[in-house]
Design a protein around this motif. Structure first.
Motif, PDB file in Angstrom:
ATOM      1  N   SER A 291       0.954  -1.231  -0.033  1.00 13.55           N
ATOM      2  CA  SER A 291      -0.079  -0.043  -0.001  1.00 13.55           C
ATOM      3  C   SER A 291       0.845   1.303  -0.046  1.00 13.55           C
ATOM      4  O   SER A 291       0.534   2.265  -0.806  1.00 13.55           O
ATOM      5  N   ASN A 292       1.882   1.072   0.877  1.00 10.49           N
ATOM      6  CA  ASN A 292       3.008   2.233   0.688  1.00 10.49           C
ATOM      7  C   ASN A 292       3.582   2.828  -0.569  1.00 10.49           C
ATOM      8  O   ASN A 292       3.622   3.789  -1.055  1.00 10.49           O
ATOM      9  N   ASN A 296       3.107   5.823  -2.928  1.00 12.70           N
ATOM     10  CA  ASN A 296       4.475   6.449  -3.487  1.00 12.70           C
ATOM     11  C   ASN A 296       4.668   6.562  -4.654  1.00 12.70           C
ATOM     12  O   ASN A 296       4.906   7.703  -5.420  1.00 12.70           O
ATOM     13  N   VAL A 297       4.041   5.480  -5.503  1.00 16.40           N
ATOM     14  CA  VAL A 297       4.126   5.413  -7.003  1.00 16.40           C
ATOM     15  C   VAL A 297       3.246   6.624  -7.659  1.00 16.40           C
ATOM     16  O   VAL A 297       3.389   7.230  -8.554  1.00 16.40           O
ATOM     17  N   GLY A 302       2.052  11.441 -10.118  1.00 20.94           N
ATOM     18  CA  GLY A 302       1.172  12.801 -10.289  1.00 20.94           C
ATOM     19  C   GLY A 302       2.103  14.005 -10.443  1.00 20.94           C
ATOM     20  O   GLY A 302       1.972  15.183 -11.258  1.00 20.94           O
ATOM     21  N   ARG A 303       3.431  13.746  -9.622  1.00 23.02           N
ATOM     22  CA  ARG A 303       4.312  14.851  -9.725  1.00 23.02           C
ATOM     23  C   ARG A 303       4.945  15.080 -11.275  1.00 23.02           C
ATOM     24  O   ARG A 303       5.306  16.180 -11.763  1.00 23.02           O
TER      25      ARG A 303
END
Length: 344
Positions: A291-292, A296-297, A302-303
């Motif tokens: 989940s983490n 993070n991905v 998004g960035r």
């Protein structure tokens, strides 16, 4: 999931091939849960009475090995150790195998001893003696033993005409007769599995015999015993599996044995639960970790791809202000010729 047919299943938990967690479920049917036991008499303990003086039983002593799985433990005993002491040595060694000791002697007084008959009790740490001289029948013999049971730890009972003398600790029970008089008694030592030894006859001939207590070995997992006094303890060098379905509480000895089997079954189920708990923790950690990673991905993506809404809104506002300012300046510039004409 309960009868063992589930077997072993693999769960993919990683992003790469063969990143799996295996789950195995064992059968918990009554025929498949229980305890491994060695309760048959050996060459000494629970076997024929031995002609030996009080305080001795003829045990050789030595180093015995108990193997469970890949672990082997040494158990050291010394000469003339009682069943009580041998069981304590096994339990203190931390082998994973539990030992219990109990002495059961069937006695039949055939004639009263007019000179001397003494019952000696020795558990390795304390000794006691009971004078049975002059007793004429089994009922009085049982009463005399029970009168001092608080001191000796030995009790006696008559069931269906059979007198049984018992030490719940597995102490050596020795009978010594002085001879040169009248008297007679027969003795039978009982193994932990209930097997009777050969009958020993005492005919007031100045003899002394000792019954060494029977030793039972129990474990939720398979085990073997070797070397040392293992042959004196039992003829079952490898633990024999006894399932819960074999439990019989119709007798006192059967009820006692049932407790050991049920304890083994509970220990086996506890072990399975512990394994499942460990796997559950691993899966919970894996789920949390994945989940983490997913979060993070998504943030990274998004960035890289997503529009910075605040920045673009500020830029649009800036362009709108510049456009409106330009329009206002043009409007003012267009008005200047009209003002000049109006002055002329």
């Amino acid at each position: 999931m309960l009868d063992g047919s589930y077997g072993t299943q693999s769960f993919q938990v990683g992003s790469e091939a063969n990143e799996t967690i295996d789950i195995s479920l064992r059968s918990i049917a009554a025929t498949n849960i229980g305890a491994y036991q060695s309760d048959a008499a050996g060459s000494l303990f629970g076997e024929d009475l031995v002609a030996a003086a009080a305080g001795t039983n003829g045990s050789a002593g030595g180093t015995m090995t108990i193997t469970q799985g890949t672990s082997t433990t040494n158990v050291v005993t010394v000469a003339n150790d009682t069943a009580t002491e041998v069981a304590a040595a096994i339990n203190q060694a931390g082998t994973g195998v539990k030992a219990t000791a109990e002495t059961n002697v069937e006695a039949n007084l055939t004639a009263a001893y007019d000179v001397s008959l003494v019952m000696n009790v020795d558990d390795g740490t304390s000794t006691s003696a009971v004078d049975l001289t002059g007793i004429t029948n089994n009922k009085d013999l049982a009463a005399a033993i029970n009168d001092v049971s608080g001191e000796t730890g030995v009790t006696a009972k008559i069931d269906n005409g059979t007198l049984t003398i018992t030490s719940s600790k597995g102490a050596d029970i020795n009978f010594t007769e002085a001879g040169n008089g009248s008297g007679g008694m027969t003795l039978i030592n009982k193994a932990a599995d209930g097997t009777a030894s050969a009958t020993t006859t005492m005919a007031n001939a100045g003899t002394t015999f000792v019954a060494a207590g029977a030793i039972t070995l129990n474990s939720p997992a398979g085990f073997t015993v070797a070397a040392g006094i293992s042959a004196e303890i039992t003829t079952e060098a490898t633990g024999v599996f006894a399932g819960v379905n074999t439990v019989d509480i119709g007798t006192a000895s059967g009820a006692q044995n049932a407790l050991a089997i049920i304890d083994g079954a509970i220990a086996g189920i506890d072990s399975s639960r512990a394994d499942l708990g460990a796997i559950q923790n691993r899966m919970s950690f894996t789920i949390s970790n994945l989940s983490n990673i997913q979060s993070n991905v998504s943030d990274a993506r998004g960035r890289i791809q997503d529009v910075d809404f605040a920045k673009e809104t500020a830029e649009m506002t800036k362009q709108q202000i510049l456009s409106q300012t330009s329009s206002a300046m043009l409007a003012q510039a267009n008005q200047l010729p009209q003002v000049a004409l109006s002055l002329l």
